[in-house]
Motif scaffolding. Sequence first.
Motif, PDB file in Angstrom:
ATOM      1  N   GLY A  82       8.381  -4.244 -26.129  1.00  0.00           N
ATOM      2  CA  GLY A  82       8.858  -3.304 -25.116  1.00  0.00           C
ATOM      3  C   GLY A  82      10.045  -3.817 -24.331  1.00  0.00           C
ATOM      4  N   ALA A  83      10.105  -5.116 -24.155  1.00  0.00           N
ATOM      5  CA  ALA A  83      11.199  -5.725 -23.391  1.00  0.00           C
ATOM      6  C   ALA A  83      11.360  -7.156 -23.876  1.00  0.00           C
ATOM      7  CB  ALA A  83      10.887  -5.706 -21.899  1.00  0.00           C
ATOM      8  N   ILE A  84      12.564  -7.673 -23.712  1.00  0.00           N
ATOM      9  CA  ILE A  84      12.847  -9.060 -24.074  1.00  0.00           C
ATOM     10  C   ILE A  84      13.463  -9.730 -22.852  1.00  0.00           C
ATOM     11  CG2 ILE A  84      14.200 -10.597 -25.546  1.00  0.00           C
ATOM     12  CD1 ILE A  84      14.166  -8.318 -27.657  1.00  0.00           C
ATOM     13  N   VAL A 102      10.647  -7.450 -16.096  1.00  0.00           N
ATOM     14  CA  VAL A 102       9.957  -6.743 -17.176  1.00  0.00           C
ATOM     15  C   VAL A 102       9.434  -5.400 -16.667  1.00  0.00           C
ATOM     16  CG1 VAL A 102       7.886  -6.810 -18.626  1.00  0.00           C
ATOM     17  CG2 VAL A 102       9.393  -8.798 -18.499  1.00  0.00           C
ATOM     18  N   MET A 103       8.850  -5.378 -15.488  1.00  0.00           N
ATOM     19  CA  MET A 103       8.328  -4.135 -14.933  1.00  0.00           C
ATOM     20  C   MET A 103       9.462  -3.154 -14.646  1.00  0.00           C
ATOM     21  SD  MET A 103       5.201  -4.599 -15.267  1.00  0.00           S
ATOM     22  CE  MET A 103       4.628  -3.095 -14.535  1.00  0.00           C
ATOM     23  N   HIS A 104      10.610  -3.654 -14.250  1.00  0.00           N
ATOM     24  CA  HIS A 104      11.769  -2.794 -13.986  1.00  0.00           C
ATOM     25  C   HIS A 104      12.256  -2.156 -15.285  1.00  0.00           C
ATOM     26  CE1 HIS A 104      14.838  -1.339 -11.296  1.00  0.00           C
ATOM     27  NE2 HIS A 104      15.779  -1.711 -12.137  1.00  0.00           N
ATOM     28  N   VAL A 105      12.220  -2.908 -16.377  1.00  0.00           N
ATOM     29  CA  VAL A 105      12.638  -2.383 -17.682  1.00  0.00           C
ATOM     30  C   VAL A 105      11.738  -1.226 -18.090  1.00  0.00           C
ATOM     31  CG1 VAL A 105      12.768  -2.936 -20.146  1.00  0.00           C
ATOM     32  CG2 VAL A 105      13.722  -4.505 -18.464  1.00  0.00           C
ATOM     33  N   LYS A 106      10.475  -1.298 -17.730  1.00  0.00           N
ATOM     34  CA  LYS A 106       9.529  -0.242 -18.067  1.00  0.00           C
ATOM     35  C   LYS A 106      10.002   1.109 -17.526  1.00  0.00           C
ATOM     36  CE  LYS A 106       4.612   0.791 -17.784  1.00  0.00           C
ATOM     37  NZ  LYS A 106       3.314   0.350 -17.273  1.00  0.00           N
ATOM     38  N   LEU A 112      19.655  -2.611 -19.957  1.00  0.00           N
ATOM     39  CA  LEU A 112      19.857  -4.044 -19.819  1.00  0.00           C
ATOM     40  C   LEU A 112      19.692  -4.344 -18.339  1.00  0.00           C
ATOM     41  CD1 LEU A 112      20.755  -6.845 -20.810  1.00  0.00           C
ATOM     42  CD2 LEU A 112      23.113  -6.110 -20.394  1.00  0.00           C
ATOM     43  N   VAL A 113      18.705  -5.149 -18.010  1.00  0.00           N
ATOM     44  CA  VAL A 113      18.425  -5.479 -16.621  1.00  0.00           C
ATOM     45  C   VAL A 113      18.686  -6.960 -16.440  1.00  0.00           C
ATOM     46  CG1 VAL A 113      16.684  -5.524 -14.802  1.00  0.00           C
ATOM     47  CG2 VAL A 113      16.682  -3.658 -16.479  1.00  0.00           C
ATOM     48  N   LEU A 114      19.527  -7.307 -15.481  1.00  0.00           N
ATOM     49  CA  LEU A 114      19.868  -8.699 -15.219  1.00  0.00           C
ATOM     50  C   LEU A 114      19.322  -9.115 -13.864  1.00  0.00           C
ATOM     51  CD1 LEU A 114      23.617  -8.605 -16.289  1.00  0.00           C
ATOM     52  CD2 LEU A 114      21.682  -9.377 -17.644  1.00  0.00           C
ATOM     53  N   GLY A 115      18.707 -10.275 -13.829  1.00  0.00           N
ATOM     54  CA  GLY A 115      18.290 -10.858 -12.563  1.00  0.00           C
ATOM     55  C   GLY A 115      19.431 -11.739 -12.063  1.00  0.00           C
TER      56      GLY A 115
END
Length: 133
Positions: A82-84, A102-106, A112-115
């Motif tokens: 589901g996410a990498i 990971v929860m934000h990607v959901k 593409l989510v960057l911290g």
Amino acid sequence: MNATIIIPAYNPDEKLRQIVDQVWDLGNQIILVDDGSDSSCMELFHELSEKAIVIHHKQNQGKGAAIKTVLMYIKENIWDSGAIGVMDADGQHLPEDMEKLVMHVKEKEDALVLGVRRIGKEMPFRSGNPLRI
């Protein structure tokens, strides 16, 4: 959310065991890349193979190459991740912060989510402020 967490490692210490345990406890799949580590690290990688898929590079190729190796492995062998996420093996990134990503990607399909860390006076030289999403 089920995620695959990539952790490239070159000559890791015991911090890697703590990271793997915490990521495992959060219910995520883990893929470690031994990026050409010394033979003294092989026992650690062997022990961690109980909770993680371990891929070995014969010689150090760098973090980017390690990530590419795992992405190819995921493409060929794991079709339903589901996410990498990518974490460092030295404890620089906290597993609970990765879980926030990971929860934000959901919530954001095909995103593409960057911290990122905010650099400020109170930030230790090697680390950063807590993750803000």
